[in-house]
Write an enzyme that holds these catalytic residues in place. Structure first.
Site, PDB file in Angstrom:
ATOM      1  N   HIS A  82      18.519   4.966  13.475  1.00 18.43           N
ATOM      2  CA  HIS A  82      17.509   3.919  13.505  1.00 18.43           C
ATOM      3  C   HIS A  82      18.170   2.549  13.521  1.00 18.43           C
ATOM      4  CE1 HIS A  82      13.792   1.746  12.681  1.00 18.43           C
ATOM      5  NE2 HIS A  82      14.464   1.062  11.781  1.00 18.43           N
ATOM      6  N   ASP A 161       2.028   2.128   4.781  1.00 18.49           N
ATOM      7  CA  ASP A 161       2.962   1.104   5.255  1.00 18.49           C
ATOM      8  C   ASP A 161       2.284   0.172   6.241  1.00 18.49           C
ATOM      9  OD1 ASP A 161       5.601  -0.137   5.795  1.00 18.49           O
ATOM     10  OD2 ASP A 161       5.237   0.710   7.771  1.00 18.49           O
ATOM     11  N   ARG A 168       1.537  -8.032   3.810  1.00 21.25           N
ATOM     12  CA  ARG A 168       2.743  -8.814   3.503  1.00 21.25           C
ATOM     13  C   ARG A 168       2.929  -9.940   4.510  1.00 21.25           C
ATOM     14  NH1 ARG A 168       6.927  -4.463   4.102  1.00 21.25           N
ATOM     15  NH2 ARG A 168       8.393  -6.187   3.938  1.00 21.25           N
ATOM     16  N   SER A 183       9.653   0.330   3.418  1.00 25.89           N
ATOM     17  CA  SER A 183       8.842   0.371   4.636  1.00 25.89           C
ATOM     18  C   SER A 183       9.588   1.110   5.750  1.00 25.89           C
ATOM     19  CB  SER A 183       8.519  -1.067   5.054  1.00 25.89           C
ATOM     20  OG  SER A 183       8.058  -1.134   6.377  1.00 25.89           O
ATOM     21  N   LYS A 187       9.033   5.438   7.140  1.00 29.99           N
ATOM     22  CA  LYS A 187       8.771   5.865   8.515  1.00 29.99           C
ATOM     23  C   LYS A 187       9.815   6.866   9.005  1.00 29.99           C
ATOM     24  CE  LYS A 187       8.087   1.464   9.302  1.00 29.99           C
ATOM     25  NZ  LYS A 187       7.639   0.108   9.612  1.00 29.99           N
TER      26      LYS A 187
END
Ligand code: URA
Ligand code: CA
Length: 432
Positions: A82, A161, A168, A183, A187
């Protein structure tokens, strides 16, 4: 349990229990706890931080707020990569076939690009016929048979999320390490892999502008992953200038093909090897990182990585002949050069500004609804540290409109030529 008591507890710097964090996330997801109380809680977390245990609990509460992907039908250790997002970040296109060529299962769920950062799915869709709308069964079968498949975001993953992030965004609490780390990790964990390699970018084009902030985020995410039973490590890499030389969808596919042949830009190759060797090691295909890197270099040399890319394209409906004949990819009508205005050395290529220039050409989306043009983008002819003569081309603009004065202006503003430049650093640190 009353939400107001939990807010007071966190405000006063105390640790929330697992039950309290579950109460908060479940209640918020269901709509039982209102936005204003969660806003106050986020602000309390922003100032008081969270312990490693609280961060892991928050992450798992968000994972459990929705569906998760079950990859247990896929044999072997599934390693996901990621990136926290960047400009011209072509690594996934290279790494997926490269790692799969070593028989490591790559079961990738990917997204589309937004703003100055590109998305892997958009890039892949520039290959004629290629599609990511496949069923979960097909996805699992492809990975079992061919070790590689990419699917678009499906299912209702981490709804907590989505809600929290939107909140946020409008309450000045995005920039909190425990909230960002949970967060992102929620995922990744919901997407089902056994191990995770994170590419945490730092610099102008990245979410984390300084190396210190990037390191802190990397440590937070690695610790969450390991605490919830997913082997996780992170590479902190530079995003002050774009990665490689291509920015734009079909241009990056061509860049990936070159890299898989061992003929790609040096920085792209170096980062792919740095991330890839961690993936191979976490998948337990090598005893050491050195051995892992040698295995990756070998499948580039012997052509297996490139063959795997063709196989992958074919499996998902794409035309594999683009690999040998990149002219089959979408091409822009106009190629326009950007001449250097003085002699010197390229000292700065501000990544996010250059990403914005590419977006203006149509390579990226200004809003989620924008249409993108897969053919357009930028090719950097010079990178930081390269000497340049007045009049030499800095960038080739691939456009589908004739007048690109706005883009040229933006590029001139984001490229600094000086008498000398500091040598660029690509990998700042490895966090395990
Ligand atoms: N990206 C995410 O997915 N979450 C954050 O909180 C910040 C960036
Ligand atoms: Ca690139």
């Amino acid at each position: 349990m009353r939400m107001v008591d939990l807010i007071a507890k966190k405000r006063d710097g105390k640790e929330l229990t697992t039950e309290e964090i579950n109460f908060l996330i479940e209640g918020y997801t269901k709509g039982d706890i209102p936005d204003y109380q969660v806003s106050a809680m986020n602000m309390a977390i922003y100032f008081q931080d969270m312990s490693d245990r609280e961060r892991a609990d928050l992450t798992m509460a968000m994972v459990n707020s929705g569906e998760t992907i079950d990859l247990s039908a896929i044999e072997g250790i599934k390693v996901d990569k990621h990136s926290t997002g960047g400009v011209g970040d072509t690594t996934t296109l290279v790494l997926a076939p490269l790692v799969a060529a070593l028989d490591i299962p790559v079961a990738k769920m990917s997204g589309r690009g937004l703003g100055h950062t590109g998305g892997t799915i958009d890039k892949l869709e520039s290959i004629p016929g290629f599609h990511v709308e496949i069923s979960k069964e097909e996805f699992v079968n492809l990975v079992n048979q061919h070790k590689i498949a990419v699917i678009g975001q499906t299912g209702n993953l981490t709804p907590a999320d989505k809600k929290l992030y939107a909140l946020r965004d409008v309450t000045a609490t995005v920039n909190s390490i425990p909230l960002i780390a949970s967060s992102i990790m929620s995922k990744k964990i919901a997407a089902g892999s056994d191990a995770i390699v994170l590419d945490v970018k730092t610099g102008a084009g990245a979410f984390m502008k300084t190396v210190e902030d990037a390191k802190e985020l990397a440590h937070a995410m690695v610790s969450i992953g390991n605490n919830v039973g997913r082997k996780t490590m992170a590479v902190i890499s530079d995003m002050s200038q774009p990665l490689g030389v291509a920015i734009g969808n079909s241009l990056e596919v061509q860049e990936a093909i070159l890299a898989l042949r061992g003929e790609g830009p040096k920085d792209l190759e170096e980062l792919c090897l740095a991330l890839g060797r961690q993936m191979v090691y976490l998948a337990r295909k090598a005893e050491s990182l050195e051995e892992a890197e040698e295995m990756l270099r070998e499948v580039i040399r012997n052509g297996k990585a490139l063959e795997k890319f063709k196989e992958f394209i074919q499996n998902q409906g794409g035309d594999p002949s683009v690999v040998d004949d990149p002219d089959r990819l979408p091409k822009a009508k106009y190629l326009i050069e950007l001449p250097a205005q003085r002699d010197g050395v390229v000292a700065e290529l501000v990544a996010d500004e250059i990403g914005t220039a590419a977006m203006w050409l149509g390579a990226g989306r200004a809003t989620k609804e924008s249409e993108i043009d897969l053919a357009v983008g930028l090719m950097l002819n010079k990178k930081v540290g390269d000497p340049v003569k007045k009049g030499e081309s800095l960038v080739t603009i691939h456009a589908n409109r004739e007048d690109v004065e706005d883009v040229k202006q933006k590029l001139y503003e984001s490229i600094r030529i000086d008498d000398h430049a500091d040598a660029p650093v690509l990998v700042y640190d490895i966090v395990t």
